[in-house]
Design a protein around this motif. Sequence first.
Motif, short mmCIF file in Angstrom:
data_model
loop_
_atom_site.label_atom_id
_atom_site.label_comp_id
_atom_site.label_asym_id
_atom_site.label_seq_id
_atom_site.Cartn_x
_atom_site.Cartn_y
_atom_site.Cartn_z
N TYR A 1 39.32 -4.28 -95.52
CA TYR A 1 38.54 -4.28 -96.76
C TYR A 1 39.40 -4.15 -98.02
O TYR A 1 38.88 -4.01 -99.11
N TRP B 1 34.28 -2.75 -101.90
CA TRP B 1 33.26 -1.92 -101.28
C TRP B 1 31.94 -2.06 -102.02
O TRP B 1 31.93 -2.22 -103.24
N LYS C 1 33.09 6.17 -100.96
CA LYS C 1 33.24 5.86 -99.54
C LYS C 1 33.55 7.15 -98.78
O LYS C 1 34.26 8.02 -99.28
#
Length: 328
Positions: free
Chosen positions: A3, A119, A124
């Motif tokens: 990611y 994201w 997160k």
Amino acid sequence: MAYESNCSFLWRVAGVQGVEVGFLLDELGDGPPGQQALQPHLGEVFLSSAAAERLAQMLAVPFARLRRALPHLREAHLLPGEQARWEWPWQPPAHYLAPACGLCAVARGGAWGEVWLVWPERWKICERHGRFTHVRQDGPGGVDLARLPEAVDAHRRRCRLERRYGPAGAALVADAFAVTGWWWRRTPVTRRWTDRAAQGGLEPGNIETAWLLVYPEALRVARALLRYEQQRAAQPGGPWPSAEAELVAQLSRLASELALPPGRWQVPVAEWLVQHRKYAPAVGDGEGRGRRRDRRLVTALIHHGEENPASLEHCCLPWDWSDPFTVV
């Protein structure tokens, strides 16, 4: 790192090579005149297919491997055309650039700079290391969740709910955070939330870490909203006064536990009911068996067809409680 943004990766590659990131970009292709490299927390850089393949060759890494790790090297995000080029667009992206867990970053070469992830949220949680990171944090460490077991448990329950109910479950979790966040914005000094902030070493009024403070209650709200939609899907033709009465009763008990001011906590609940009354479940939405049936329970309602149901900001309520400039 999985990611990771293109920009974050390029800055770290430049650091390893001991060169300026601008020099690295010149090696990859042409960019817009006068455009300078931004820091990875400020923006994302996009590459054409030829520039991305040149990067893979430069690093002696298979292009397919880079694509698996860097989401913005996948086909949908590559710049058009056959020319090797790059671009730093100025328009706001449809995603956040969130800092990765510092311990994960160290394990993957993070000594060459912080790792920033593409994201859907501004924060997160790393379940492996028990860290909470957010876009405005100071330094790469993040919040150690060891002292907030309730928030960790709520996050795991959220993940299980979303795996079971798919996009419908994710949409209801987003709605639940909007309801609970509205409560927090109006009464941030509620005893339970201030105690939880003290337990976790957090500032009770910090809007960036408030997600952790309200997480357990948001999951209780999500379960109540889900139960309401399950009852509607089981009786698509209505009427649903008993389902609404049960929902209000459950949330009234929670509001009482939190000592929320009477007559105020109902505001976001009433708004949510108004939004969902507009959309009746279609006949047959509850058909099927097992997990297939679970995932169909609420998919015909207001959130059907949303572009990014995984984002907690894609809810049906008309406010972003986590934006300090938004009046709720």
